[in-house]
Scaffold this motif. Structure first.
Motif, PDB file in Angstrom:
ATOM      1  N   ARG A 234       0.795  -0.997  -0.314  1.00 41.37           N
ATOM      2  CA  ARG A 234       0.128  -0.067  -0.294  1.00 41.37           C
ATOM      3  C   ARG A 234       1.144   1.554  -0.026  1.00 41.37           C
ATOM      4  N   ALA A 235       1.861   0.919   0.613  1.00 42.58           N
ATOM      5  CA  ALA A 235       3.096   2.088   1.164  1.00 42.58           C
ATOM      6  C   ALA A 235       3.255   2.656  -1.107  1.00 42.58           C
ATOM      7  N   GLY A 236       3.965   1.629  -0.943  1.00 44.00           N
ATOM      8  CA  GLY A 236       5.053   1.980  -2.736  1.00 44.00           C
ATOM      9  C   GLY A 236       3.582   2.306  -3.549  1.00 44.00           C
ATOM     10  N   LEU A 237       2.483   2.186  -3.368  1.00 43.12           N
ATOM     11  CA  LEU A 237       1.028   2.116  -4.391  1.00 43.12           C
ATOM     12  C   LEU A 237       0.452   3.439  -4.074  1.00 43.12           C
ATOM     13  N   LEU A 238       1.009   3.878  -2.846  1.00 36.75           N
ATOM     14  CA  LEU A 238       0.518   5.459  -2.892  1.00 36.75           C
ATOM     15  C   LEU A 238       1.355   6.711  -3.057  1.00 36.75           C
ATOM     16  N   ALA A 239       2.876   6.084  -3.470  1.00 39.34           N
ATOM     17  CA  ALA A 239       4.141   6.632  -3.142  1.00 39.34           C
ATOM     18  C   ALA A 239       3.709   7.067  -5.008  1.00 39.34           C
ATOM     19  N   GLY A 240       3.223   5.874  -5.676  1.00 38.26           N
ATOM     20  CA  GLY A 240       2.789   5.867  -7.022  1.00 38.26           C
ATOM     21  C   GLY A 240       1.359   7.419  -7.462  1.00 38.26           C
ATOM     22  N   LEU A 241       0.960   6.822  -6.684  1.00 37.01           N
ATOM     23  CA  LEU A 241      -0.217   8.092  -7.081  1.00 37.01           C
ATOM     24  C   LEU A 241      -0.039   9.210  -6.155  1.00 37.01           C
ATOM     25  N   ILE A 242       1.053   9.876  -5.630  1.00 32.79           N
ATOM     26  CA  ILE A 242       1.274  10.804  -5.413  1.00 32.79           C
ATOM     27  C   ILE A 242       2.392  11.340  -6.184  1.00 32.79           C
ATOM     28  N   GLY A 243       2.922  10.633  -6.746  1.00 28.77           N
ATOM     29  CA  GLY A 243       3.618  11.329  -8.113  1.00 28.77           C
ATOM     30  C   GLY A 243       2.967  11.514  -8.821  1.00 28.77           C
ATOM     31  N   LEU A 244       2.340  10.129  -9.146  1.00 25.93           N
ATOM     32  CA  LEU A 244       0.868  10.745 -10.566  1.00 25.93           C
ATOM     33  C   LEU A 244       0.330  12.461 -10.021  1.00 25.93           C
ATOM     34  N   VAL A 245      -0.093  12.471  -9.199  1.00 28.75           N
ATOM     35  CA  VAL A 245      -0.704  13.357  -9.160  1.00 28.75           C
ATOM     36  C   VAL A 245       0.182  14.777  -9.016  1.00 28.75           C
ATOM     37  N   LEU A 246       1.177  14.981  -8.364  1.00 29.06           N
ATOM     38  CA  LEU A 246       2.276  15.553  -8.596  1.00 29.06           C
ATOM     39  C   LEU A 246       2.490  16.149 -10.334  1.00 29.06           C
ATOM     40  N   VAL A 247       2.490  15.079 -11.386  1.00 25.61           N
ATOM     41  CA  VAL A 247       2.944  15.228 -12.629  1.00 25.61           C
ATOM     42  C   VAL A 247       1.505  15.845 -13.265  1.00 25.61           C
ATOM     43  N   VAL A 248       0.543  15.581 -12.373  1.00 23.92           N
ATOM     44  CA  VAL A 248      -1.354  15.624 -13.284  1.00 23.92           C
ATOM     45  C   VAL A 248      -0.944  17.613 -12.897  1.00 23.92           C
ATOM     46  N   VAL A 249      -0.965  17.597 -11.426  1.00 23.33           N
ATOM     47  CA  VAL A 249      -1.200  19.225 -10.795  1.00 23.33           C
ATOM     48  C   VAL A 249      -0.217  19.829 -11.810  1.00 23.33           C
ATOM     49  N   TYR A 250       1.333  19.375 -11.640  1.00 21.77           N
ATOM     50  CA  TYR A 250       1.862  20.039 -12.415  1.00 21.77           C
ATOM     51  C   TYR A 250       2.276  20.875 -14.397  1.00 21.77           C
ATOM     52  N   SER A 251       1.552  19.033 -14.658  1.00 24.02           N
ATOM     53  CA  SER A 251       0.839  19.641 -16.079  1.00 24.02           C
ATOM     54  C   SER A 251      -0.534  20.436 -16.519  1.00 24.02           C
ATOM     55  N   VAL A 252      -0.750  20.701 -15.631  1.00 21.03           N
ATOM     56  CA  VAL A 252      -2.522  21.778 -15.835  1.00 21.03           C
ATOM     57  C   VAL A 252      -2.019  22.857 -15.908  1.00 21.03           C
ATOM     58  N   PHE A 253      -0.809  22.857 -14.295  1.00 21.99           N
ATOM     59  CA  PHE A 253      -0.727  24.209 -14.257  1.00 21.99           C
ATOM     60  C   PHE A 253       0.349  25.384 -15.560  1.00 21.99           C
ATOM     61  N   GLN A 254       1.095  24.344 -16.332  1.00 17.83           N
ATOM     62  CA  GLN A 254       2.488  24.676 -16.853  1.00 17.83           C
ATOM     63  C   GLN A 254       1.802  24.665 -18.685  1.00 17.83           C
ATOM     64  N   TYR A 255       0.731  23.519 -18.992  1.00 13.67           N
ATOM     65  CA  TYR A 255       0.271  23.386 -19.863  1.00 13.67           C
ATOM     66  C   TYR A 255      -1.281  23.698 -19.920  1.00 13.67           C
ATOM     67  N   ARG A 256      -1.343  23.873 -19.133  1.00 11.62           N
ATOM     68  CA  ARG A 256      -3.131  24.324 -19.494  1.00 11.62           C
ATOM     69  C   ARG A 256      -4.499  23.190 -19.530  1.00 11.62           C
ATOM     70  N   ALA A 257      -4.983  23.185 -20.981  1.00 10.64           N
ATOM     71  CA  ALA A 257      -5.948  22.201 -21.599  1.00 10.64           C
ATOM     72  C   ALA A 257      -5.278  21.371 -21.772  1.00 10.64           C
ATOM     73  N   LEU A 258      -3.810  21.485 -22.005  1.00  8.85           N
ATOM     74  CA  LEU A 258      -2.790  20.088 -22.733  1.00  8.85           C
ATOM     75  C   LEU A 258      -2.250  19.538 -22.064  1.00  8.85           C
ATOM     76  N   GLY A 259      -2.907  19.631 -20.666  1.00  6.03           N
ATOM     77  CA  GLY A 259      -2.596  18.986 -19.522  1.00  6.03           C
ATOM     78  C   GLY A 259      -3.301  17.905 -19.141  1.00  6.03           C
ATOM     79  N   LEU A 260      -4.846  17.727 -19.926  1.00  9.15           N
ATOM     80  CA  LEU A 260      -5.418  16.428 -20.244  1.00  9.15           C
ATOM     81  C   LEU A 260      -4.954  15.862 -20.951  1.00  9.15           C
ATOM     82  N   VAL A 261      -4.694  16.225 -21.713  1.00  8.00           N
ATOM     83  CA  VAL A 261      -3.365  15.285 -23.172  1.00  8.00           C
ATOM     84  C   VAL A 261      -2.710  14.609 -21.928  1.00  8.00           C
ATOM     85  N   VAL A 262      -1.865  14.830 -21.625  1.00 10.06           N
ATOM     86  CA  VAL A 262      -0.782  14.205 -20.264  1.00 10.06           C
ATOM     87  C   VAL A 262      -1.372  12.831 -19.615  1.00 10.06           C
TER      88      VAL A 262
END
Length: 553
Positions: free
Chosen positions: A330-358
């Motif tokens: 569960r800890a490993g999966l949680l780490a993956g989920l946190i990393g995924l959320v951070l990537v999504v947040v950064y993508s939406v902040f930096q690339y706006r609608a292109l973040g949805l493509v990410v």
């Protein structure tokens, strides 16, 4: 533009076909291969079986560390050949070998682990069907000696069969085979086939298992090199093996059956008798016998990995619990989920609608990875460890890096004043080369790590290699084709400020060949023009400086 859109649609269709194909093979593995829709877990997350092997040596003798290390390497090869991954094989107390296997190993794997005695090649002196308990002894294919035997001159000399040995052979039961003892290499002995259907008197050892360099499966051929439709095992010998094999085949090839046979002996039982049809002078032989592909592969694995420096017997065999367990999973999966959320947040902040493509691209990558790992788990014995999960988590960063390279290339093209459709194609050609080089380096690192490591580290390298390859597939068959289709929409093609592709927000100043936008002199427009000038590319600045110099002249 219609051509580009058509290419994008075809690529997406191929992606759908690929996903459907993976679902289909997983369905087949579940329905007919005993597979599962969920990946199997490794020893650290699920637990499994622990086998302790104790060396069998003469009284008073000791086992060297070199012998133990060699035995560990050979047993690891056996386990890997059976398709079991994430096994842990270690020494214990400088004497025993501990083999920990994930889950519940099948009978074939357990047999490979426990069949740990030294492999030998011995000539067959006599054979007969196995005796049923309490029944009349089955007649041997070699008649009993009627007079005292002479001194034997070769390993296949019938003089080895004394009246006493033949009488013992006549009464021998296959249940009497003791696989924990080691028969003298320079003396004959009585044993049975591994399946318990036949008895043998075998001569002294003529070829040691340690002299086997390799054994590979191939299509069987006749003396003219034509395929016969069956399967064969190609045996390659080194060391003293070629000389011993030549001497034995030269001596037994023209003898009547069963004296024209070799016996492959493992764990004091006969894997199979091999009939010698020709004299082998170079140490390369082909073993045939109506094998199926699976039977030929099993024999090849036993030949390659059967030669241990010492014999072993099973001291204990017990079930063990997971070394890490569900909490770490569960800890490993949680780490993956946190990393995924951070990537999504950064993508939406930096690339706006292109973040949805990410987000969509990451989702497709996750689906492909899950289907591939599940298929390998069902068909190849792959098991997912915590180290393997770490490889999956790192793959999020690798995939995000590919998106960033691609998007930034597109934005660079837009800054030069190109239309979106043109920027997509030019940016893709430049970005894809960079992505290929980057992923090639990651894939090469994963391959080297997999080849040079053992245990859990191999699991990390395995998943890293899989996800790196999937990254290329996703970018080529989903991300770029999807952007091709989106570029036809008004929202993206006209550079909406929330699209992430707004030329003004990117500081685009170039308006065609050698034509630059005239800065507006006052207010907010002036600040925008100044910002645009500050964000010129190096090529734009050089062109502007050259233009200014020409005007001064």
């Amino acid at each position: 533009m219609a051509k580009a859109r058509s290419k994008g649609a075809r690529a997406l269709i191929w992606l759908v076909v690929l996903i459907a194909g993976l679902i289909g093979v997983n369905f087949g593995a579940v329905q007919w291969g005993g597979g599962s829709w969920a990946p199997q877990l490794a020893l650290d997350l699920e637990g499994g079986t622990q086998i302790v092997l104790e060396p069998v040596v003469a009284e008073g003798a000791s086992v060297s560390q070199e012998q133990l290390d060699q035995a560990v390497a050979i047993i690891r090869q056996r386990v890997d050949a059976s398709g079991v991954s994430e096994a842990e094989i270690t020494t214990q107390g400088g004497r025993n070998i501990v083999v920990a296997l994930p889950g519940e190993p099948d009978a074939a794997t357990m047999q490979r682990i426990q069949a740990s005695a030294k492999m030998e090649f011995r000539p067959v002196l006599a054979s007969a069907p196995a005796n049923a308990p309490g029944a009349t002894p089955a007649p041997a294919e070699t008649p009993a000696p009627s007079e005292p035997a002479a001194t034997p001159e070769t390993a296949w000399d019938q003089a080895w069969i004394t009246p006493e040995l033949f009488s013992e052979f006549e009464a021998f039961q296959c249940a009497d085979v003791d696989t924990t003892t080691i028969a003298p290499a320079d003396q004959p002995f009585i044993t049975c086939s591994t399946d318990g259907t036949a008895r043998f008197i075998l001569g002294p050892v003529t070829v040691e298992g340690a002299d086997i360099a390799d054994a590979q499966v191939s299509a069987a051929t006749n003396s003219q090199g034509q395929a016969t439709g069956g399967w064969a095992v190609n045996l390659e010998l080194d060391g003293d093996g070629p000389a011993g094999f030549e001497a034995t085949t030269r001596g037994i090839t023209n003898l009547p059956e069963p004296q024209n046979q070799f016996a492959v002996v493992l764990d004091q039982t006969v894997l199979m008798p091999i009939t010698s049809n020709v004299i082998i002078t170079d140490g390369n032989a082909q073993i045939t016998g109506g094998f199926t592909q699976e039977a030929a592969q099993s024999l090849a694995d036993q030949l390659r990995f059967g030669a241990l420096p010492i014999g072993f017997q099973v001291q204990s065999n017990e079930t063990i619990s997971a070394t890490l367990g569900a909490d770490q999973l569960r800890a490993g999966l949680l780490a993956g989920l946190i990393g995924l959320v951070l990537v999504v947040v950064y993508s939406v902040f930096q690339y706006r609608a292109l973040g949805l493509v990410v987000v969509l691209s990451l989702a497709i990558a996750a689906v492909l990875t899950y289907l591939v790992v599940t298929f390998l788990s069902s068909t190849e014995g792959y098991r997912l460890s915590l180290a393997g999960i770490a490889g999956l988590v790192i793959s999020i960063g690798i995939t995000a890096d590919s998106f960033i390279v691609y998007f930034e290339r597109i934005r660079d093209e837009l800054r030069e004043g190109k239309h979106l459709s043109s920027a997509l194609e030019t940016g893709w050609k430049r970005a894809f080369r960079t992505i290929l080089v980057s992923d090639a380096v990651s894939f090469l690192a994963a391959v080297i790590l997999f080849l040079l490591s053992v245990g859990n580290v191999r699991g990390f390298a395995y998943t890293l290699g899989i996800t790196t390859f999937i990254d290329i597939v996703v970018v080529a068959l989903f991300t770029h084709p999807l952007l091709r289709l989106l570029s036809r929409t008004r929202f993206f093609s006209q550079g909406h400020r929330l699209s992430g592709l707004d030329p003004q927000a990117l500081g685009a100043v170039y308006r065609g060949r050698a034509q630059w936008r005239t800065p507006v002199a006052e207010g907010k427009a002036a600040r925008s023009a100044g910002e645009a000038q500050r964000r010129q590319t190096i090529a734009e600045r050089k062109a502007a400086m050259a233009d200014a110099t020409a005007k001064e002249d």
